[in-house]
Design a protein around this motif. Structure first.
Motif, PDB file in Angstrom:
ATOM      1  N   SER A 109       0.855  -1.196   0.000  1.00  0.00           N
ATOM      2  CA  SER A 109       0.000   0.000   0.000  1.00  0.00           C
ATOM      3  C   SER A 109       0.889   1.243   0.000  1.00  0.00           C
ATOM      4  N   TRP A 110       0.398   2.290  -0.651  1.00  0.00           N
ATOM      5  CA  TRP A 110       1.151   3.562  -0.670  1.00  0.00           C
ATOM      6  C   TRP A 110       0.396   4.671   0.069  1.00  0.00           C
ATOM      7  N   GLY A 111      -0.918   4.460   0.293  1.00  0.00           N
ATOM      8  CA  GLY A 111      -1.750   5.550   0.812  1.00  0.00           C
ATOM      9  C   GLY A 111      -2.293   5.286   2.192  1.00  0.00           C
ATOM     10  N   THR A 112      -3.481   5.825   2.444  1.00  0.00           N
ATOM     11  CA  THR A 112      -4.052   5.746   3.790  1.00  0.00           C
ATOM     12  C   THR A 112      -5.361   4.966   3.829  1.00  0.00           C
ATOM     13  N   ASN A 113      -5.642   4.211   2.778  1.00  0.00           N
ATOM     14  CA  ASN A 113      -6.657   3.154   2.890  1.00  0.00           C
ATOM     15  C   ASN A 113      -6.149   1.967   2.067  1.00  0.00           C
ATOM     16  N   PRO A 114      -6.628   0.762   2.383  1.00  0.00           N
ATOM     17  CA  PRO A 114      -6.033  -0.430   1.767  1.00  0.00           C
ATOM     18  C   PRO A 114      -6.213  -0.497   0.244  1.00  0.00           C
ATOM     19  N   ALA A 115      -7.185   0.231  -0.306  1.00  0.00           N
ATOM     20  CA  ALA A 115      -7.352   0.219  -1.764  1.00  0.00           C
ATOM     21  C   ALA A 115      -6.231   1.006  -2.451  1.00  0.00           C
ATOM     22  N   GLN A 116      -5.572   1.849  -1.700  1.00  0.00           N
ATOM     23  CA  GLN A 116      -4.467   2.639  -2.257  1.00  0.00           C
ATOM     24  C   GLN A 116      -3.201   1.785  -2.213  1.00  0.00           C
TER      25      GLN A 116
ATOM     26  N   ASP B 299       0.509   9.236  -9.347  1.00  0.00           N
ATOM     27  CA  ASP B 299       0.302  10.679  -9.458  1.00  0.00           C
ATOM     28  C   ASP B 299      -1.190  10.949  -9.244  1.00  0.00           C
ATOM     29  N   PRO B 300      -1.542  11.788  -8.256  1.00  0.00           N
ATOM     30  CA  PRO B 300      -2.970  12.042  -7.999  1.00  0.00           C
ATOM     31  C   PRO B 300      -3.718  12.484  -9.253  1.00  0.00           C
ATOM     32  N   GLY B 301      -3.016  13.189 -10.151  1.00  0.00           N
ATOM     33  CA  GLY B 301      -3.639  13.681 -11.380  1.00  0.00           C
ATOM     34  C   GLY B 301      -4.143  12.567 -12.279  1.00  0.00           C
ATOM     35  N   ASP B 302      -3.633  11.358 -12.089  1.00  0.00           N
ATOM     36  CA  ASP B 302      -4.023  10.245 -12.954  1.00  0.00           C
ATOM     37  C   ASP B 302      -5.335   9.584 -12.540  1.00  0.00           C
ATOM     38  N   PHE B 303      -5.903   9.983 -11.382  1.00  0.00           N
ATOM     39  CA  PHE B 303      -7.150   9.338 -10.951  1.00  0.00           C
ATOM     40  C   PHE B 303      -8.351   9.931 -11.676  1.00  0.00           C
ATOM     41  N   ALA B 304      -9.401   9.120 -11.787  1.00  0.00           N
ATOM     42  CA  ALA B 304     -10.530   9.462 -12.659  1.00  0.00           C
ATOM     43  C   ALA B 304     -11.409  10.587 -12.107  1.00  0.00           C
ATOM     44  N   THR B 305     -11.690  10.573 -10.805  1.00  0.00           N
ATOM     45  CA  THR B 305     -12.641  11.553 -10.280  1.00  0.00           C
ATOM     46  C   THR B 305     -11.938  12.541  -9.347  1.00  0.00           C
ATOM     47  N   GLU B 306     -12.566  13.705  -9.146  1.00  0.00           N
ATOM     48  CA  GLU B 306     -11.983  14.734  -8.287  1.00  0.00           C
ATOM     49  C   GLU B 306     -11.881  14.219  -6.855  1.00  0.00           C
ATOM     50  N   SER B 307     -12.885  13.429  -6.447  1.00  0.00           N
ATOM     51  CA  SER B 307     -12.853  12.922  -5.078  1.00  0.00           C
ATOM     52  C   SER B 307     -11.680  11.958  -4.866  1.00  0.00           C
ATOM     53  N   GLU B 308     -11.388  11.125  -5.881  1.00  0.00           N
ATOM     54  CA  GLU B 308     -10.224  10.228  -5.784  1.00  0.00           C
ATOM     55  C   GLU B 308      -8.913  11.024  -5.826  1.00  0.00           C
TER      56      GLU B 308
ATOM     57  N   ALA C   3      -8.456  14.104  -4.814  1.00  0.00           N
ATOM     58  CA  ALA C   3      -8.294  14.781  -3.523  1.00  0.00           C
ATOM     59  C   ALA C   3      -7.827  13.792  -2.468  1.00  0.00           C
ATOM     60  N   ALA C   4      -8.423  12.589  -2.485  1.00  0.00           N
ATOM     61  CA  ALA C   4      -8.042  11.577  -1.503  1.00  0.00           C
ATOM     62  C   ALA C   4      -6.571  11.180  -1.688  1.00  0.00           C
ATOM     63  N   ALA C   5      -6.139  11.057  -2.946  1.00  0.00           N
ATOM     64  CA  ALA C   5      -4.748  10.682  -3.223  1.00  0.00           C
ATOM     65  C   ALA C   5      -3.788  11.789  -2.775  1.00  0.00           C
ATOM     66  N   ARG C   6      -4.170  13.055  -3.016  1.00  0.00           N
ATOM     67  CA  ARG C   6      -3.311  14.180  -2.578  1.00  0.00           C
ATOM     68  C   ARG C   6      -3.158  14.175  -1.062  1.00  0.00           C
ATOM     69  N   HIS C   7      -4.290  14.027  -0.357  1.00  0.00           N
ATOM     70  CA  HIS C   7      -4.262  13.961   1.113  1.00  0.00           C
ATOM     71  C   HIS C   7      -3.351  12.836   1.577  1.00  0.00           C
ATOM     72  N   ALA C   8      -3.523  11.664   0.930  1.00  0.00           N
ATOM     73  CA  ALA C   8      -2.793  10.465   1.357  1.00  0.00           C
ATOM     74  C   ALA C   8      -1.291  10.643   1.152  1.00  0.00           C
ATOM     75  N   LEU C   9      -0.896  11.181  -0.024  1.00  0.00           N
ATOM     76  CA  LEU C   9       0.532  11.341  -0.303  1.00  0.00           C
ATOM     77  C   LEU C   9       1.152  12.369   0.630  1.00  0.00           C
ATOM     78  N   ASP C  10       0.372  13.403   0.950  1.00  0.00           N
ATOM     79  CA  ASP C  10       0.847  14.419   1.868  1.00  0.00           C
ATOM     80  C   ASP C  10       1.087  13.787   3.241  1.00  0.00           C
ATOM     81  N   TYR C  11       0.112  13.001   3.696  1.00  0.00           N
ATOM     82  CA  TYR C  11       0.243  12.348   5.009  1.00  0.00           C
ATOM     83  C   TYR C  11       1.413  11.360   5.008  1.00  0.00           C
ATOM     84  N   MET C  12       1.526  10.603   3.907  1.00  0.00           N
ATOM     85  CA  MET C  12       2.553   9.557   3.835  1.00  0.00           C
ATOM     86  C   MET C  12       3.932  10.122   3.461  1.00  0.00           C
ATOM     87  N   ALA C  13       4.008  11.413   3.135  1.00  0.00           N
ATOM     88  CA  ALA C  13       5.263  12.057   2.722  1.00  0.00           C
ATOM     89  C   ALA C  13       5.930  11.295   1.577  1.00  0.00           C
ATOM     90  N   LEU C  14       5.159  11.039   0.533  1.00  0.00           N
ATOM     91  CA  LEU C  14       5.679  10.345  -0.642  1.00  0.00           C
ATOM     92  C   LEU C  14       5.528  11.239  -1.868  1.00  0.00           C
TER      93      LEU C  14
END
Lengths: 197, 466
Positions: free
Chosen positions: B289-296, B306-315, B317-328
């Motif tokens: 896993s790279w993010g903050t839920n097991p689907a990541q 890259d968060p920009g590669d996800f299909a929806t704005e909600s995904e 945003a979730a990826a940006r939050h996760a990478l920020d938290y995970m410092a990746l």
């Protein structure tokens, strides 16, 4: 359980998806054995950020939380529901809920209101523009009203009836005590018992 | 139209069909732990109710128990109070309890199967979402909240609407070095954290048939991370082999009768599922896993997305939050991510087979300088077996920290075993949520083999990389 019929209040927009129960109440707060007194633990880690929505003065006193997709996923901790109730929320609106959280909420009179993602986004915009705007959550007709938004939602009929009447589910089940006893008399004899360990 | 396995088990437990969609379902086994239960016992006392079937109820101490100095009283005052309350409640209501120090104590989902309490065709509940683990035996097993715990204690039943049926078919076999953990991460990455929501998942297919009971338990354990109510696998020869001779298990003709009954528990060939997913097990590689839920999660061979590669704005945003938290940083190879700590254990991967997999990698090797590898057995029995098989010596020689006590440890982070803020771990647990393994902790979910290889290399790695 506290009854839920019609609730009027203001709403707080929580513009995040996947708000798991570890965020709603971090594990280190699962440390006292009552259903009350958990208000300060609600979103404890996110609240350290002064910009977090719970810290914004315009949303103080809100009783309806409007969240993103998959609210309440993860752990079965009922503390998550108690913390929301203790803080003053009576309903949570989201496009989708974690199953166990959803069940726990219904058992405690915290109404989980499932609305389409577009409706949630409209509600976010409405209450962000006007935080004092009144929201009505009406379980008698299963609808939520806020400004021009009037959306209907579904609650399982059994749970809805219990919420409307404040019925004690255990007392309700115990009406079927004869059926339970009769079922028990037909169970397979080889089933395990814990007292023989 | 035929019935699914889940439907058969459900129907065999209906005490009273509900008039508003909810059936009253009989519960064969109710497991308790010390954290989520005191309020349920208080409810019983207030209403003057008794526990209907203490003999179908078992308590264990697992969530907050220490993993060192287990022979001494619990030092942490909060944990001590919770344990004392659990002991008082179980004594008052006549419920058997496996305390710290008891040779049968352990994580609730590890000991149920170990003690032969978990059997095909049963209904099993516990105030813990990972109760799904026990569906590996063809039981219908799921997590419940505290109010439902009170309901089961008082009535031995639950009022519930039957979830829908979902089939996950995995062709195989899995490639060498690929485990049930990798398979389940790959599945969740594909269907998402709500992919199984409202459903009972039945796993089937050649890759599932080939899994050991331990692997099946890992798979069913993390089924809840896809939002599913439960996971199930139809009992087969592997199941029977695991169960034979367990405590309390019938013998001789009685065993044959049970075994015959259990092997009939399977979905009919013409059973219809509400949802179906087909996965090529042969295409799965080790996952992290790279993010903050097991689907990541991505293959270990992959990159931080890259968060920009996800299909929806909600995904996004979730990826940006996760990478920020995970410092990746997006684009970083997962293999280039260094860790401070490695945790092996939990109800996902704290069983003997998991410890064997770790020992196999560690044999003749050393844990990297500056990395802490903590191994916590899922039960006291797992620990005894690890010692008997010489695994404990391998752990010692490699410089790993093999704990004396069994419990949830750094998966729940309710005892003193937790990461410091900002600390990064490869962990065989089930959740990488923000703060899950300690406030500010950063978790990469991995299999036991990847955990061990990562401990040796100091960066996320598979055994083949060493």
């Amino acid at each position: 359980m506290e009854k839920f019929t019609v609730h009027h209040g203001t709403a707080m927009p929580l513009r995040r998806s996947d708000v798991d129960t570890d965020q709603i109440i971090p594990v280190r707060f699962l440390n006292h054995s009552e259903r009350t007194g958990h208000a300060d633990a609600l979103f404890a880690d996110w609240r350290t950020d002064p910009g977090f929505v719970l810290n914004q003065p315009q949303y103080q006193g809100a009783s309806v939380l409007i969240a993103g997709n998959d609210f309440g996923t993860g752990s079965s901790r009922e503390y998550a529901v108690w913390a929301l109730l203790n803080y003053g929320f009576r309903a949570v609106v989201a496009p989708r809920f974690g199953d166990i959280f959803h069940g726990n909420a219904l058992m405690n009179g915290l109404l989980p209101v499932t609305l389409a993602e577009e409706t949630v986004e409209r509600l976010w915009d409405l209450v962000t523009a006007e935080p004092a705007r009144r929201v009505t959550v009406d379980l008698t007709e299963s609808s939520l009203r806020c400004g021009e938004v009037c959306a209907s939602f579904r609650i399982e009929e059994g749970a809805r009836r219990r919420l409307l009447s404040g019925l004690d589910l255990i007392a309700d089940t115990l009406r079927h005590e004869d059926s339970i006893a009769s079922y028990e008399s037909t169970r397979r004899s080889a089933m395990p018992v814990t007292t023989s360990l | 139209m035929g019935s699914t396995l889940a439907e058969k088990v459900w129907n065999a437990h209906v005490v009273h069909p509900g008039d508003s969609g909810e059936d009253l379902l009989y519960i064969d086994l109710h497991l308790l732990h010390e954290v989520n239960t005191p309020q349920a016992f208080d409810g019983l006392r207030t209403a003057g109710r008794r526990v209907r079937r203490p003999d179908l109820t078992l308590g264990t101490e697992d969530h907050n128990v220490p993993t060192i100095a287990v022979d001494k009283p619990i030092q942490d005052p909060v944990a001590r109070r919770q344990s004392e309350l659990m002991r008082k409640n179980c004594a008052e209501f006549g419920i058997p309890l496996l305390r710290v120090g008891d040779p049968q104590q352990g994580i609730v989902h590890v000991i149920g199967p170990e003690l032969g309490l978990t059997r095909p065709g049963m209904t099993i509940v516990c105030c813990d979402s990972h109760t799904t683990t026990q569906g590996a035996f063809g039981a219908l097993a799921f997590g419940i909240g505290t109010s439902q715990v009170e309901h089961v204690l008082a009535t031995q039943t639950l009022a519930m609407k039957r979830p829908r049926d979902m089939a996950v078919t995995v062709g195989g076999p899995l490639r060498p070095g690929v485990t049930a953990k990798d398979l389940v991460l790959a599945l969740i990455a594909r269907i998402g954290t709500a992919g199984g929501q409202g459903h009972i998942v039945e796993y089937r297919g050649t890759a599932i048939d080939a899994l050991s009971m331990e692997g099946r338990m890992t798979l069913c354990n993390m089924t809840v991370e896809a939002g599913s109510r439960a996971g199930m696998i139809a009992p087969d020869a592997t199941t029977l082999e695991y169960l034979a001779g367990r405590p309390g298990m019938p013998r001789g003709a009685a065993w044959n009768a049970e075994a015959e009954h259990w092997t009939q528990l399977r979905s009919d060939p013409d059973a219809v599922f509400d949802k179906e997913v087909v996965l090529d097990g042969g295409a799965v590689s080790p996952y992290v896993s790279w993010g903050t839920n097991p689907a990541q999660s991505v293959p270990l061979d992959g990159l931080v997305p890259d968060p920009g590669d996800f299909a929806t704005e909600s995904e996004r945003a979730a990826a940006r939050h996760a990478l920020d938290y995970m410092a990746l940083t997006p684009g970083t190879a997962m293999r280039d991510v260094p860790v401070d700590s490695v945790f092996v254990g939990s109800c996902t991967n704290g069983r003997i087979e998991d410890l064997r997999a770790v020992a196999e990698v560690l044999r003749g090797r050393k844990v990297a300088e500056g990395v802490h590898l903590m191994i916590v057995p899922g039960s006291a029995s797992v620990r005894r077996q690890a010692v008997a098989e010489g695994l404990a010596d391998v752990f010692d020689r490699a410089g790993a920290d093999f704990r004396a006590g069994a419990g949830c440890s750094m998966c729940a982070a309710l005892n003193e075993d937790r990461l410091r803020p900002g600390e990064r771990a490869a962990s065989t647990n089930n959740r990488n949520f923000e703060g899950r393994q300690g406030r500010g902790s950063r978790t990469h979910i991995v299999s036991p083999a990847v955990a061990a290889a990562t401990a040796v290399s100091g960066r996320l790695a598979a055994p083949d990389d060493l």
